[in-house]
Motif scaffolding. Sequence first.
Motif, short mmCIF file in Angstrom:
data_model
loop_
_atom_site.label_atom_id
_atom_site.label_comp_id
_atom_site.label_asym_id
_atom_site.label_seq_id
_atom_site.Cartn_x
_atom_site.Cartn_y
_atom_site.Cartn_z
N ASN A 245 0.83 -1.20 0.00
CA ASN A 245 0.00 0.00 0.00
C ASN A 245 0.86 1.25 0.00
OD1 ASN A 245 -2.26 1.67 0.15
ND2 ASN A 245 -2.32 1.57 2.38
N LYS A 246 1.91 1.25 0.81
CA LYS A 246 2.78 2.41 0.89
C LYS A 246 3.55 2.64 -0.41
CE LYS A 246 6.47 4.43 3.72
NZ LYS A 246 7.34 4.23 4.92
N LYS A 247 4.01 1.56 -1.04
CA LYS A 247 4.85 1.69 -2.23
C LYS A 247 4.05 1.81 -3.52
CE LYS A 247 8.87 -0.37 -4.54
NZ LYS A 247 9.88 -1.47 -4.50
N TYR A 248 2.92 1.05 -3.60
CA TYR A 248 2.18 0.97 -4.86
C TYR A 248 0.72 1.39 -4.75
CZ TYR A 248 6.11 -2.09 -6.19
OH TYR A 248 7.35 -2.62 -6.44
N GLY A 249 0.23 1.62 -3.55
CA GLY A 249 -1.20 1.90 -3.39
C GLY A 249 -2.06 0.68 -3.67
N ALA A 250 -1.53 -0.50 -3.34
CA ALA A 250 -2.23 -1.75 -3.62
C ALA A 250 -2.17 -2.67 -2.41
CB ALA A 250 -1.62 -2.45 -4.83
N ILE A 251 -3.03 -3.67 -2.40
CA ILE A 251 -3.03 -4.69 -1.35
C ILE A 251 -3.31 -6.04 -2.00
CG2 ILE A 251 -3.74 -3.25 0.60
CD1 ILE A 251 -6.62 -4.18 0.03
N LEU A 252 -2.95 -7.10 -1.30
CA LEU A 252 -3.26 -8.45 -1.76
C LEU A 252 -4.57 -8.91 -1.14
CD1 LEU A 252 0.22 -10.20 -1.51
CD2 LEU A 252 -0.84 -9.17 -3.52
N VAL A 253 -5.34 -9.66 -1.92
CA VAL A 253 -6.60 -10.22 -1.42
C VAL A 253 -6.68 -11.69 -1.80
CG1 VAL A 253 -7.90 -8.06 -1.48
CG2 VAL A 253 -7.82 -9.49 -3.52
N VAL A 254 -7.30 -12.47 -0.92
CA VAL A 254 -7.52 -13.90 -1.19
C VAL A 254 -8.81 -14.05 -2.00
CG1 VAL A 254 -7.99 -16.15 -0.16
CG2 VAL A 254 -6.32 -14.62 0.90
N LEU A 255 -8.71 -14.73 -3.13
CA LEU A 255 -9.88 -14.97 -3.97
C LEU A 255 -10.50 -16.34 -3.73
CD1 LEU A 255 -8.81 -13.45 -7.41
CD2 LEU A 255 -10.02 -12.36 -5.53
N ARG A 256 -9.64 -17.33 -3.49
CA ARG A 256 -10.14 -18.68 -3.26
C ARG A 256 -9.21 -19.41 -2.29
NH1 ARG A 256 -11.42 -21.05 -9.22
NH2 ARG A 256 -9.32 -20.26 -9.63
N ASN A 257 -9.81 -20.28 -1.51
CA ASN A 257 -9.04 -21.05 -0.53
C ASN A 257 -9.61 -22.46 -0.47
OD1 ASN A 257 -7.40 -21.88 1.53
ND2 ASN A 257 -8.17 -20.48 3.07
N HIS A 258 -8.74 -23.45 -0.55
CA HIS A 258 -9.17 -24.85 -0.46
C HIS A 258 -8.27 -25.54 0.56
CE1 HIS A 258 -10.98 -28.44 -2.89
NE2 HIS A 258 -11.03 -28.64 -1.58
N ILE A 259 -8.88 -26.02 1.64
CA ILE A 259 -8.13 -26.65 2.73
C ILE A 259 -8.50 -28.12 2.81
CG2 ILE A 259 -7.61 -26.59 5.20
CD1 ILE A 259 -8.65 -23.72 5.26
N TYR A 260 -7.47 -28.97 2.89
CA TYR A 260 -7.67 -30.41 3.07
C TYR A 260 -7.22 -30.78 4.48
CZ TYR A 260 -8.04 -30.62 -2.03
OH TYR A 260 -8.43 -30.43 -3.33
N PHE A 261 -8.09 -31.46 5.22
CA PHE A 261 -7.79 -31.88 6.58
C PHE A 261 -7.43 -33.37 6.57
CE2 PHE A 261 -10.93 -28.50 6.56
CZ PHE A 261 -10.34 -27.55 7.38
N HIS A 262 -6.15 -33.68 6.70
CA HIS A 262 -5.70 -35.06 6.62
C HIS A 262 -5.80 -35.78 7.96
CE1 HIS A 262 -4.27 -33.67 2.78
NE2 HIS A 262 -3.36 -32.89 3.33
#
Length: 243
Positions: free
Chosen positions: A49-66
């Motif tokens: 945000n400070k350097k580029y005026g941007a942020i990362l966002v999570v679009l999808r998440n898939h969790i496997y519980f072994h």
Amino acid sequence: MEEYLTKTEIRYSQVNSGLHVTLLALAQIIEDATTKFLEQHHLSGGYLNKKYGAILVVLRNHIYFHERCHLGDEIFSQVSVIRKSSVAFFLRTRLYRKNEETPLITSYIQISAIDMKERTLRPLSQFDEFNILPIDEEILTHGLFEKYGHYKDETTTFYHCKVESTDIDYSNHLNNIAYIKYFMNCLSSDELRHLRFQELEINYIKEARENEPLLIEYTKKGNIMYFTTKIDDTVITKAKLVL
């Protein structure tokens, strides 16, 4: 085996009445490991945000519980980049007990960058830090994330809530982990104690902001639970939990 990134000892606040680690606690451990990995590669929200005026966002998440985690377990994480494209990159996070080869949990996350003000996607090639981000192991991501519909029938139940200020993150929207808390609130404590989770997949479609009213539609079909989050008639997230 690669070096571990984070270490967490499971505490009473992270387990249910059956002394098994809650889904929310596991998701938080994964997010903490992911955040540390991004910070190490100068891709944290504050830095971008400070350097580029941007942020990362999570679009999808898939969790496997072994395998289940329990009170007192020491959980170690490893995070790696498995694919990059012009608009997204994919992280794999694995949780282990120390010196064990088989992971307890495996998570795949698709991440993109958005403009902090305009809230539109930004090409990742604009960020020098992304261009030098190493791919540890190239893995095809086709099939990791499914496209599934909106399930609603006579068995569907409805959970109403409001986006709380304590669930707003640095990006000024509802934190992706908070959705899991809202999903779990659709279930009773007795259900949560006895259910054995196999997979959780969440598609984050639109943002939710502070004080916005949420409607969660919950439908169970066989061993699969479907959760659809809405603001009015707009779908915000779609999730699938496999038992």
